[in-house]
Design a protein around this motif. Structure first.
Motif, PDB file in Angstrom:
ATOM      1  N   VAL A 145       0.846  -1.195   0.000  1.00  0.00           N
ATOM      2  CA  VAL A 145       0.000   0.000   0.000  1.00  0.00           C
ATOM      3  C   VAL A 145       0.881   1.244   0.000  1.00  0.00           C
ATOM      4  CG1 VAL A 145      -1.917  -1.095   1.244  1.00  0.00           C
ATOM      5  CG2 VAL A 145      -0.128   0.112   2.534  1.00  0.00           C
ATOM      6  N   LEU A 146       0.272   2.363  -0.285  1.00  0.00           N
ATOM      7  CA  LEU A 146       0.887   3.660  -0.034  1.00  0.00           C
ATOM      8  C   LEU A 146       0.167   4.261   1.158  1.00  0.00           C
ATOM      9  CD1 LEU A 146       3.011   5.680  -1.269  1.00  0.00           C
ATOM     10  CD2 LEU A 146       1.031   6.896  -2.200  1.00  0.00           C
ATOM     11  N   ALA A 147       0.848   4.304   2.299  1.00  0.00           N
ATOM     12  CA  ALA A 147       0.291   4.968   3.475  1.00  0.00           C
ATOM     13  C   ALA A 147       0.538   6.462   3.309  1.00  0.00           C
ATOM     14  CB  ALA A 147       0.972   4.438   4.736  1.00  0.00           C
ATOM     15  N   VAL A 219       8.605   4.266   9.311  1.00  0.00           N
ATOM     16  CA  VAL A 219       8.008   4.838   8.101  1.00  0.00           C
ATOM     17  C   VAL A 219       6.587   5.286   8.395  1.00  0.00           C
ATOM     18  CG1 VAL A 219       7.272   4.405   5.727  1.00  0.00           C
ATOM     19  CG2 VAL A 219       9.443   3.461   6.534  1.00  0.00           C
ATOM     20  N   LEU A 220       5.802   4.402   9.008  1.00  0.00           N
ATOM     21  CA  LEU A 220       4.417   4.740   9.355  1.00  0.00           C
ATOM     22  C   LEU A 220       4.379   5.944  10.289  1.00  0.00           C
ATOM     23  CD1 LEU A 220       1.392   3.839   9.134  1.00  0.00           C
ATOM     24  CD2 LEU A 220       1.765   2.594  11.272  1.00  0.00           C
ATOM     25  N   ALA A 221       5.248   5.950  11.286  1.00  0.00           N
ATOM     26  CA  ALA A 221       5.276   7.061  12.241  1.00  0.00           C
ATOM     27  C   ALA A 221       5.651   8.366  11.555  1.00  0.00           C
ATOM     28  CB  ALA A 221       6.253   6.746  13.370  1.00  0.00           C
ATOM     29  N   GLU A 229       5.209  12.731   3.333  1.00  0.00           N
ATOM     30  CA  GLU A 229       3.783  12.773   3.014  1.00  0.00           C
ATOM     31  C   GLU A 229       3.194  11.382   2.831  1.00  0.00           C
ATOM     32  OE1 GLU A 229       2.975  15.477  -0.200  1.00  0.00           O
ATOM     33  OE2 GLU A 229       4.413  16.931   0.579  1.00  0.00           O
ATOM     34  N   ALA A 230       4.040  10.423   2.440  1.00  0.00           N
ATOM     35  CA  ALA A 230       3.549   9.074   2.167  1.00  0.00           C
ATOM     36  C   ALA A 230       4.689   8.079   2.311  1.00  0.00           C
ATOM     37  CB  ALA A 230       2.948   8.992   0.757  1.00  0.00           C
ATOM     38  N   TYR A 237       0.685  -2.776   9.011  1.00  0.00           N
ATOM     39  CA  TYR A 237       1.267  -1.882  10.007  1.00  0.00           C
ATOM     40  C   TYR A 237       0.236  -0.904  10.551  1.00  0.00           C
ATOM     41  CZ  TYR A 237       5.834  -3.721   8.975  1.00  0.00           C
ATOM     42  OH  TYR A 237       6.896  -4.577   8.854  1.00  0.00           O
ATOM     43  N   SER A 238      -0.537  -0.326   9.658  1.00  0.00           N
ATOM     44  CA  SER A 238      -1.575   0.610  10.084  1.00  0.00           C
ATOM     45  C   SER A 238      -2.683  -0.091  10.861  1.00  0.00           C
ATOM     46  CB  SER A 238      -2.163   1.326   8.867  1.00  0.00           C
ATOM     47  OG  SER A 238      -3.159   2.253   9.258  1.00  0.00           O
TER      48      SER A 238
END
Length: 350
Positions: A145-147, A219-221, A229-230, A237-238
């Motif tokens: 995905v692109l978070a 990365v998520l944080a 931005e992404a 993870y999310s």
């Protein structure tokens, strides 16, 4: 990538404590369900485990309860465990190998170290979630995905393809754990789908455009905090963060590329029996169990938020159904991690 360890039984040796949503673990972190005595005495089977330790611990609990067969876990990450198996060769004490991503399993299969999986086990997993070779099988899956930070990007600003992130306009705006096994598996799929020239050009652009992090959790944080931005990573993870505190994902939405794009790649976690195992029947039984209904229900109801792939057991209801992801068709047996490592080293990402 590893999450917190959950003891498999009262006999488990809880030798490490990991932060939730931590990255791949370091040295093998001990044993579970039977402990070191089981491995030393030859009682039960030994599993080299690179999957989430809490998920595999739950599988082991359920398997041992049903069959009485003890299981010793030796935990590590994909690279570590595949390196160890390569070094040990036919002298390995392992009976079963579990991975997070396909490339680590392909490496061991290419070395001729795997036994064919029982046909009854293969029949439990649809063809798209296992290799054409039949020498290992899918046990779980995760979607690329692109978070993205929803306060920084609108839906109309999102790229239509993962390949679009090579555009100079994305410089400094994207995060990824470029040295991690997850990212390298995604690049392996790109290589299979787009070829070497296109993949190398994309990696050259990623070297310029991407901010690299040690693991996917940071990365998520970073996306959540607006540092980037992404970020390119896997879906769970999310979901795991949301199921816990949500502190690293409250500002994050997930963009699914779909349309058979490389960014819609679904990575298959693998399970295999070692050809050198002296306990073939028990090892095959374990693999059949975790891909069977009971084993996949453990995954469905657990806290790893990975996709089920076997025995028609649906995934956790919070996840976008696999059939709706419009993932590209990639034979897991064709994921070339060695070429990816070569290309990433060539462009300076490794």
């Amino acid at each position: 990538m590893k999450f917190g360890i959950k003891p498999a039984t009262a006999l488990a040796a809880a030798t490490a404590t990991l932060l939730a949503l931590s990255a791949c673990s370091g040295a093998p972190s001990g044993t579970a369900s039977g402990g070191s005595a089981a491995g030393a005495s030859g009682d039960g089977i030994v599993v080299y485990n690179a999957q989430h330790e809490n998920l595999t611990g739950a599988w082991v609990d359920a398997f041992t309860k049903e069959t009485g067969i003890k299981v010793t876990l030796r935990n590590g990450d994909d690279l570590e465990m595949s390196n160890q198996l390569s070094e040990e060769g036919k002298n390995s004490p392992a009976d079963v190998f579990l991975t997070e991503n396909s490339p680590a399993m392909v490496r061991i299969a290419s070395a001729g170290l795997l036994a064919p999986v029982d046909p009854a086990t293969l029949s439990q997993v649809p063809a798209q979630y296992r290799p054409s070779t039949g020498d290992w099988t899918g046990i779980a899956a995760r979607s690329t995905v692109l978070a993205y930070n929803k306060t920084k990007l609108g839906a109309d600003q999102l790229p239509k393809s993962l390949m679009d992130l090579a555009d100079p306009s994305w410089k400094g705006r994207i995060g990824a754990s470029t040295g991690g096994a997850d990212f390298q598996a995604i690049v392996s799929a790109m290589l299979a789908l787009k070829g070497e020239d296109a993949t190398q050009k994309w990696l050259e652009a990623a070297k310029t455009n991407f901010k690299s992090y040690k693991d996917d959790t940071p990365v998520l944080a970073a996306v959540n905090a607006g540092e980037v931005e992404a970020g390119v990573l896997y879906h769970y993870y999310s979901f795991v963060d949301q199921a816990q505190t949500g502190e690293n994902s409250k500002n994050v939405d997930l963009h699914y590329f779909k349309n058979q794009d490389p960014g819609a790649f679904v990575s298959v976690s693998g399970g295999a029996v070692l050809a050198s195992s002296k306990k073939q029947a028990q090892a095959q039984q374990f693999l059949k169990f975790i891909t069977g209904k009971a084993g996949q229900q453990v995954l469905q109801n657990g806290d790893s938020f990975e996709y089920t792939v076997g025995s028609d057991v649906p995934a956790n209801s919070k996840l976008v159904p696999l059939k709706d992801l419009q993932a590209p068709s990639v034979d897991p047996a064709k994921l070339n991690s060695e070429k990816v490592t070569e290309l990433m080293t060539k462009v300076g990402l490794l």
